[in-house]
Design a protein around this motif. Structure first.
Motif, PDB file in Angstrom:
ATOM      1  N   LYS A   1       0.782  -1.156  -0.046  1.00 32.14           N
ATOM      2  CA  LYS A   1      -0.017   0.147  -0.060  1.00 32.14           C
ATOM      3  C   LYS A   1       0.913   1.367  -0.071  1.00 32.14           C
ATOM      4  CE  LYS A   1      -3.830  -2.087   2.314  1.00 32.14           C
ATOM      5  NZ  LYS A   1      -5.060  -1.797   3.112  1.00 32.14           N
ATOM      6  N   PRO A   2       0.553   2.219  -0.632  1.00 28.12           N
ATOM      7  CA  PRO A   2       0.959   3.542  -0.755  1.00 28.12           C
ATOM      8  C   PRO A   2       1.157   4.308   0.871  1.00 28.12           C
ATOM      9  CG  PRO A   2      -0.849   3.888  -1.799  1.00 28.12           C
ATOM     10  CD  PRO A   2      -0.877   2.425  -1.335  1.00 28.12           C
ATOM     11  N   PHE A   3       2.235   4.717   0.973  1.00 26.19           N
ATOM     12  CA  PHE A   3       2.114   5.711   2.425  1.00 26.19           C
ATOM     13  C   PHE A   3       1.645   6.825   2.468  1.00 26.19           C
ATOM     14  CE2 PHE A   3       5.119   8.105   5.384  1.00 26.19           C
ATOM     15  CZ  PHE A   3       4.721   7.604   6.495  1.00 26.19           C
ATOM     16  N   LEU A   4       1.629   7.765   1.109  1.00 25.69           N
ATOM     17  CA  LEU A   4       1.114   9.143   1.021  1.00 25.69           C
ATOM     18  C   LEU A   4       0.454   8.956  -0.133  1.00 25.69           C
ATOM     19  CD1 LEU A   4       4.658  11.187   1.344  1.00 25.69           C
ATOM     20  CD2 LEU A   4       2.596  11.025   3.091  1.00 25.69           C
ATOM     21  N   THR A   5      -0.593   9.700  -0.293  1.00 29.33           N
ATOM     22  CA  THR A   5      -1.365  10.217  -1.657  1.00 29.33           C
ATOM     23  C   THR A   5      -0.698  11.234  -2.604  1.00 29.33           C
ATOM     24  OG1 THR A   5      -2.694  12.160  -0.644  1.00 29.33           O
ATOM     25  CG2 THR A   5      -3.626   9.808  -0.311  1.00 29.33           C
ATOM     26  N   HIS A   6      -0.741  11.293  -3.521  1.00 26.27           N
ATOM     27  CA  HIS A   6      -0.268  12.301  -4.361  1.00 26.27           C
ATOM     28  C   HIS A   6      -0.476  13.668  -4.339  1.00 26.27           C
ATOM     29  CE1 HIS A   6       1.501   9.445  -7.405  1.00 26.27           C
ATOM     30  NE2 HIS A   6       0.497   8.759  -7.333  1.00 26.27           N
TER      31      HIS A   6
ATOM     32  N   TRP B   1       2.080   4.272  11.070  1.00 30.37           N
ATOM     33  CA  TRP B   1       1.785   3.189  10.079  1.00 30.37           C
ATOM     34  C   TRP B   1       2.233   1.997  10.467  1.00 30.37           C
ATOM     35  CZ3 TRP B   1       0.188   3.634   4.997  1.00 30.37           C
ATOM     36  CH2 TRP B   1       0.572   2.636   4.349  1.00 30.37           C
TER      37      TRP B   1
ATOM     38  N   ARG C   1      -4.032  -0.618   7.248  1.00 29.12           N
ATOM     39  CA  ARG C   1      -3.450   0.812   6.649  1.00 29.12           C
ATOM     40  C   ARG C   1      -3.910   1.665   5.648  1.00 29.12           C
ATOM     41  NH1 ARG C   1       2.629  -2.171   6.995  1.00 29.12           N
ATOM     42  NH2 ARG C   1       2.541  -1.943   9.225  1.00 29.12           N
ATOM     43  N   LYS C   2      -3.960   3.132   5.760  1.00 29.32           N
ATOM     44  CA  LYS C   2      -4.320   3.769   4.504  1.00 29.32           C
ATOM     45  C   LYS C   2      -3.329   4.562   4.227  1.00 29.32           C
ATOM     46  CE  LYS C   2      -7.211   6.996   6.632  1.00 29.32           C
ATOM     47  NZ  LYS C   2      -8.181   8.002   6.523  1.00 29.32           N
ATOM     48  N   ALA C   3      -3.433   5.248   3.236  1.00 21.48           N
ATOM     49  CA  ALA C   3      -2.166   6.116   2.769  1.00 21.48           C
ATOM     50  C   ALA C   3      -2.695   7.502   3.509  1.00 21.48           C
ATOM     51  CB  ALA C   3      -2.223   6.395   1.085  1.00 21.48           C
TER      52      ALA C   3
END
Length: 150
Positions: free
Chosen positions: A2-7, A53, A61-63
């Motif tokens: 899963k990505p750690f940060l959103t764009h 995280w 977990r979610k970004a």
């Protein structure tokens, strides 16, 4: 993975020099909530984001989105500002002992609601009386971090 940060979080430049979470209700705190050349806010913010995280179960977990990161940025900047006020009030060795305890609690997220409430209801430089965990006579204790869930 899963990505750690959103764009969006990255594109809004929250980690950049001169970014401030002192907007809206927190506008009076613009200075203390601004990223400076020492990167003090950014370093603690990223440490805290990574810690949160890591403590979250992998399937939960979610970004980090912009709104959540902005709120944590404000709490981080506020926490550091209240530490500066505390440092002015306590002798060196005593401050160092309490700072370590408070840092441990902050890294667990235990102080966020109190910090944000104080930021919303006071103006800089801030009063220790406005933050319950820093009021004279408040018990400064260390919370034991939970074990990581795998």
């Amino acid at each position: 993975m899963k990505p750690f940060l959103t764009h969006e979080t990255i594109s809004r430049e929250i980690f950049n020099l001169a970014f401030s979470s002192g907007v809206g209700a927190l506008e009076a705190w613009n200075g203390p909530l601004t990223n400076k050349e020492d990167n003090e806010i950014v370093v603690l913010l990223i440490e805290r984001m990574a810690s949160d995280w890591d403590r979250t179960a992998p399937n939960m977990r979610k970004a980090w989105g912009y709104k959540d990161t902005l709120a944590l940025h404000a709490a981080t900047g506020g926490f550091l500002q209240f530490l500066r006020v505390l440092k002015e009030k306590l002798p060196g060795a005593e401050y160092d002992k309490h700072r370590d305890n408070l840092m441990a609690q902050f890294r667990l997220g235990a102080l966020d609601p109190d910090i944000v409430h104080s930021l919303e209801t006071t103006v800089p430089p801030g009063s220790l009386d406005s933050v319950s965990f820093l009021r004279p006579g408040a018990a400064l204790c260390v919370l034991v971090p939970p074990k990581r869930i795998i």
